[in-house]
Write a protein that holds these residues in place. Structure first.
Motif, PDB file in Angstrom:
ATOM      1  N   ILE A   2       0.864  -1.181   0.000  1.00 15.96           N
ATOM      2  CA  ILE A   2       0.000   0.000   0.000  1.00 15.96           C
ATOM      3  C   ILE A   2       0.896   1.225   0.000  1.00 15.96           C
ATOM      4  O   ILE A   2       1.792   1.345   0.833  1.00 15.96           O
ATOM      5  N   GLU A   3       0.648   2.118  -0.937  1.00 15.31           N
ATOM      6  CA  GLU A   3       1.425   3.352  -1.026  1.00 15.31           C
ATOM      7  C   GLU A   3       0.571   4.505  -0.518  1.00 15.31           C
ATOM      8  O   GLU A   3      -0.513   4.766  -1.048  1.00 15.31           O
ATOM      9  N   LEU A   4       1.056   5.163   0.537  1.00 18.88           N
ATOM     10  CA  LEU A   4       0.319   6.282   1.121  1.00 18.88           C
ATOM     11  C   LEU A   4       1.152   7.549   1.077  1.00 18.88           C
ATOM     12  O   LEU A   4       2.371   7.504   1.282  1.00 18.88           O
ATOM     13  N   GLN A   5       0.490   8.664   0.846  1.00 19.54           N
ATOM     14  CA  GLN A   5       1.108   9.984   0.914  1.00 19.54           C
ATOM     15  C   GLN A   5       0.541  10.631   2.175  1.00 19.54           C
ATOM     16  O   GLN A   5      -0.646  10.976   2.226  1.00 19.54           O
ATOM     17  N   VAL A   6       1.365  10.736   3.220  1.00 15.46           N
ATOM     18  CA  VAL A   6       0.902  11.244   4.507  1.00 15.46           C
ATOM     19  C   VAL A   6       1.743  12.448   4.905  1.00 15.46           C
ATOM     20  O   VAL A   6       2.978  12.356   4.994  1.00 15.46           O
ATOM     21  N   ASN A   7       1.077  13.562   5.138  1.00 16.01           N
ATOM     22  CA  ASN A   7       1.745  14.799   5.539  1.00 16.01           C
ATOM     23  C   ASN A   7       2.879  15.158   4.585  1.00 16.01           C
ATOM     24  O   ASN A   7       3.946  15.604   4.988  1.00 16.01           O
ATOM     25  N   GLY A   8       2.648  14.910   3.302  1.00 15.84           N
ATOM     26  CA  GLY A   8       3.622  15.259   2.283  1.00 15.84           C
ATOM     27  C   GLY A   8       4.746  14.261   2.072  1.00 15.84           C
ATOM     28  O   GLY A   8       5.645  14.500   1.277  1.00 15.84           O
ATOM     29  N   VAL A   9       4.716  13.140   2.767  1.00 17.02           N
ATOM     30  CA  VAL A   9       5.771  12.129   2.664  1.00 17.02           C
ATOM     31  C   VAL A   9       5.166  10.832   2.124  1.00 17.02           C
ATOM     32  O   VAL A   9       4.125  10.377   2.596  1.00 17.02           O
ATOM     33  N   ARG A  10       5.840  10.247   1.159  1.00 11.28           N
ATOM     34  CA  ARG A  10       5.380   8.988   0.556  1.00 11.28           C
ATOM     35  C   ARG A  10       5.849   7.806   1.398  1.00 11.28           C
ATOM     36  O   ARG A  10       7.003   7.744   1.811  1.00 11.28           O
ATOM     37  N   HIS A  11       4.938   6.882   1.654  1.00 13.88           N
ATOM     38  CA  HIS A  11       5.239   5.678   2.431  1.00 13.88           C
ATOM     39  C   HIS A  11       4.755   4.453   1.683  1.00 13.88           C
ATOM     40  O   HIS A  11       3.681   4.477   1.093  1.00 13.88           O
ATOM     41  N   GLU A  12       5.535   3.385   1.719  1.00 18.94           N
ATOM     42  CA  GLU A  12       5.098   2.096   1.199  1.00 18.94           C
ATOM     43  C   GLU A  12       4.944   1.154   2.371  1.00 18.94           C
ATOM     44  O   GLU A  12       5.871   0.973   3.157  1.00 18.94           O
TER      45      GLU A  12
END
Length: 154
Positions: A2-12
């Motif tokens: 799952i790829e999330l963009q949280v508070n301007g930061v991309r996370h996998e």
């Protein structure tokens, strides 16, 4: 994955597709500002923004947030650590007691103001009615929203 963009930061994230956005934020990304209250969408403690709209993160799957911008209470402060006007107003107006509901209250308050629902105390109360405070700090929460409504950076 799952790829999330949280508070301007991309996370996998390697997570089960059934994991809620709330659990992904808290347990996988370590963003503990978003609180788990009722885990049933009834208290508002888990309120975050997805593409600028407030959502109850306990009712949204993390995979549903993929491709969207998620903002948590940690993402409201400026890059220099300066408080968002709503955060500052909650402090100035004592808009919290125990503080457990405060992150969700703040996220809803930002949306309330942004969406033009802070015209009167009655409007604020109605818009914020989905966020519960067991301590009963409601008058101070309304005062904080009213105070913050005059600021531009929302």
């Amino acid at each position: 994955m799952i790829e999330l963009q949280v508070n301007g930061v991309r996370h996998e994230l390697s997570a089960d597709p059934r994991v809620t956005l709330l659990d992904a934020l808290r347990d996988r990304l370590g963003l503990a500002g978003t609180k788990k209250g009722c885990d049933q969408g009834q208290c508002g403690a888990c309120t975050v923004h997805v593409d600028g709209q407030r959502v109850l993160s306990c009712l949204m799957l993390a995979c549903q947030a993929a491709g969207h911008e998620v903002t948590t209470v940690e993402g409201l402060a400026g890059p220099d650590g300066s408080l968002h006007p709503v955060q500052a107003a909650f402090i100035a107006c004592d808009g919290f007691q125990c503080g457990y509901c405060t992150p969700g209250q703040i996220m809803s308050a930002v949306a309330c103001i942004r969406e033009g629902n802070a015209g009167s105390d009655a409007d604020i109360r109605e818009f914020m009615s989905g966020n519960l405070c067991r301590c009963g700090a409601y008058p101070n929460i309304v005062a904080a929203v009213r105070e913050a409504a005059g600021h531009a950076r929302l």
